[in-house]
Scaffold this motif. Structure first.
Motif, PDB file in Angstrom:
ATOM      1  N   LYS A 270       0.804  -1.220   0.000  1.00 24.48           N
ATOM      2  CA  LYS A 270       0.000   0.000   0.000  1.00 24.48           C
ATOM      3  C   LYS A 270       0.842   1.278   0.000  1.00 24.48           C
ATOM      4  CE  LYS A 270      -3.786   0.142   2.531  1.00 24.48           C
ATOM      5  NZ  LYS A 270      -4.883   0.489   1.576  1.00 24.48           N
TER       6      LYS A 270
ATOM      7  N   ASP B 128      -7.734  -7.036   9.585  1.00 30.30           N
ATOM      8  CA  ASP B 128      -7.361  -5.626   9.778  1.00 30.30           C
ATOM      9  C   ASP B 128      -5.885  -5.403   9.503  1.00 30.30           C
ATOM     10  OD1 ASP B 128      -9.935  -5.007  10.452  1.00 30.30           O
ATOM     11  OD2 ASP B 128      -9.596  -5.016  12.624  1.00 30.30           O
TER      12      ASP B 128
ATOM     13  N   GLU C 289      -5.148  -5.435   5.792  1.00 34.64           N
ATOM     14  CA  GLU C 289      -5.581  -4.235   5.075  1.00 34.64           C
ATOM     15  C   GLU C 289      -4.596  -3.074   5.232  1.00 34.64           C
ATOM     16  OE1 GLU C 289      -7.962  -4.539   2.911  1.00 34.64           O
ATOM     17  OE2 GLU C 289      -8.022  -6.592   3.643  1.00 34.64           O
TER      18      GLU C 289
ATOM     19  N   LEU D 233      -4.020  -3.603  -1.032  1.00 30.85           N
ATOM     20  CA  LEU D 233      -4.505  -2.476  -1.807  1.00 30.85           C
ATOM     21  C   LEU D 233      -6.023  -2.472  -1.880  1.00 30.85           C
ATOM     22  CD1 LEU D 233      -2.063  -2.531  -4.880  1.00 30.85           C
ATOM     23  CD2 LEU D 233      -1.704  -1.557  -2.603  1.00 30.85           C
ATOM     24  N   THR D 234      -6.584  -1.279  -1.975  1.00 30.02           N
ATOM     25  CA  THR D 234      -7.993  -1.139  -2.308  1.00 30.02           C
ATOM     26  C   THR D 234      -8.132  -1.267  -3.828  1.00 30.02           C
ATOM     27  OG1 THR D 234      -7.814   1.257  -2.591  1.00 30.02           O
ATOM     28  CG2 THR D 234      -8.307   0.445  -0.362  1.00 30.02           C
ATOM     29  N   TRP D 235      -9.359  -1.293  -4.329  1.00 28.18           N
ATOM     30  CA  TRP D 235      -9.545  -1.389  -5.770  1.00 28.18           C
ATOM     31  C   TRP D 235      -8.931  -0.202  -6.494  1.00 28.18           C
ATOM     32  CZ3 TRP D 235     -10.506  -5.496  -8.477  1.00 28.18           C
ATOM     33  CH2 TRP D 235     -11.212  -6.559  -7.925  1.00 28.18           C
ATOM     34  N   SER D 236      -9.115   0.995  -5.945  1.00 27.00           N
ATOM     35  CA  SER D 236      -8.543   2.175  -6.604  1.00 27.00           C
ATOM     36  C   SER D 236      -7.019   2.137  -6.571  1.00 27.00           C
ATOM     37  CB  SER D 236      -9.061   3.464  -5.949  1.00 27.00           C
ATOM     38  OG  SER D 236      -8.676   3.528  -4.584  1.00 27.00           O
ATOM     39  N   GLU D 237      -6.460   1.641  -5.483  1.00 25.09           N
ATOM     40  CA  GLU D 237      -5.007   1.518  -5.392  1.00 25.09           C
ATOM     41  C   GLU D 237      -4.493   0.448  -6.350  1.00 25.09           C
ATOM     42  OE1 GLU D 237      -4.430   2.936  -0.727  1.00 25.09           O
ATOM     43  OE2 GLU D 237      -4.832   0.823  -1.211  1.00 25.09           O
TER      44      GLU D 237
ATOM     45  N   ARG E 285      -5.166  -8.377  -6.768  1.00 26.63           N
ATOM     46  CA  ARG E 285      -6.494  -8.583  -7.338  1.00 26.63           C
ATOM     47  C   ARG E 285      -7.127  -9.854  -6.764  1.00 26.63           C
ATOM     48  NH1 ARG E 285      -9.341  -6.633 -11.458  1.00 26.63           N
ATOM     49  NH2 ARG E 285      -7.600  -5.277 -12.085  1.00 26.63           N
TER      50      ARG E 285
ATOM     51  N   LEU F  43      -8.500  -9.124  -3.405  1.00 29.95           N
ATOM     52  CA  LEU F  43      -9.706  -8.293  -3.411  1.00 29.95           C
ATOM     53  C   LEU F  43     -10.943  -9.048  -3.878  1.00 29.95           C
ATOM     54  CD1 LEU F  43      -8.189  -4.981  -4.810  1.00 29.95           C
ATOM     55  CD2 LEU F  43      -9.251  -5.272  -2.562  1.00 29.95           C
TER      56      LEU F  43
END
Length: 342
Positions: free
Chosen positions: A170, A212, A215, A219-223, A262, A265
């Protein structure tokens, strides 16, 4: 470890063929602690000052020679915290074994002469350009310590191969190109990238990370989309560095960095990398525990057996004879495969 050797598949073996008679690579965790406070590990929280005793290796000398060990990789914790590192390296040097050091680089300046005289190769952990690296390592001046350490080692051994490995996560997912530039600033010989390990108990974790905790690194989807864009820009702007091998991975492998995030996620089935590590290598922890690789469970211990006996214990033979890398859940989640080709 994917930066050490090229990748090829290992076939599933019958029980009578699972015995290891030649072990080219031995990876040894020689010190339990580290001065680095990286967000990706909890090693720095340890208070025990435990290290692998060089004298304890003597009874394994015959096994090491009979198994034809060619390459020993010293890791940790931080190997440069080992109080008798020179003696430990001399043990392997006497058998003409190639030595690689995996290090955070924080102690390279202090131990420059030892590094220069004991090792054939050094791999430094580099998390990004100076501000990013220092933020991830949570050590003010960590980048500059690496820079000073590399320069000091080069004064003793100008031709010593010093490379770096960057774990993508991240905090640095949009800094791949600037990390390549940082590696050049440090006068390193090569840079390799791998995705952060989110799920295993490897790398000295006492237990798997909670959701937790994952995370904080995942990564988040946007990241993820930003990482994919960064990789494509890297392929264009660093095309020469990829072609000449300064960047170790090709386009396919670089794009694969995003694939692991990916899978995390969308909870898709991960695909195991091609790997023959359990048949050509072993990982020895500071307490003598022997594993087939960083990720799988122990199969023996050097406390109670020689190296040859530990890697060919009943548990080890059962493990290798039944292992199907493509279908094994641990292998499927692996981010750091080790493969060997003559």
């Amino acid at each position: 470890m994917s930066s050490l050797y090229s990748i090829q598949s290992a076939p599933r073996m019958p029980a009578d063929a699972a015995r290891i008679r030649v072990l080219p690579i031995l990876i040894m965790n020689i010190h339990k602690r580290s001065k680095c406070r990286s967000v990706m590990c909890d090693i720095w929280k340890r208070t025990e000052d435990v290290q692998l005793d060089a004298a304890d290796l003597e009874r394994h000398r015959d096994s090491i020679q009979s198994l034809g060990v060619r390459h020993v990789v010293l890791t940790g914790g931080e190997p440069l915290m080992h109080r008798d590192l020179g003696k430990l390296c001399s043990f392997f040097r006497a058998m003409s074994i190639r030595l690689t050091l995996l290090t955070t680089g924080l102690l390279m300046l202090k131990r420059a002469e030892t590094v220069a005289t004991c090792f054939d190769e050094v791999i430094v952990s580099l998390d990004g350009p100076e501000p990013v690296h220092d933020q991830i390592r949570r050590v003010p001046g960590a980048f500059r310590l690496i820079e000073s350490g590399v320069a000091a080692v080069r004064r003793y051994a100008p031709k010593l191969r010093i490379t770096c490995r960057t774990t993508v996560q991240k905090a640095n997912h949009v800094a791949l190109r600037s990390t390549v530039l940082a590696a050049k600033q440090l006068a390193l010989d090569r840079i390799s990238f791998l995705s952060a390990d989110l799920s295993s108990q490897a790398f000295n974790r006492s237990r798997p990370w909670t959701v937790d905790r994952q995370e904080e690194i995942a990564l988040t989807w946007s990241e993820l989309h930003a990482l994919e864009e960064e990789i494509e820009l890297l392929l264009v702007t660093c095309e020469y560095d990829i072609r000449t091998g300064f960047v170790a991975e090709n386009g396919h492998k670089l794009r694969g960095l995003a694939t692991r995030f990916r899978e995390h996620l969308d909870h898709s089935q991960p695909k195991a990398p091609l790997c023959n590590a359990p048949w050509v290598s072993a990982v020895v922890d500071v307490d003598g525990t022997v594993r087939p690789c960083f990720f799988h469970s122990p199969v023996g211990s050097l406390k109670y057996a020689t190296l040859d006996e530990a890697i060919n214990s009943d548990a080890a033979l059962r493990f290798r004879s039944s292992l199907n890398v493509a279908e094994n859940p641990v292998c499927q989640s692996c981010v750091c495969s080790l493969n060997y080709r003559e």
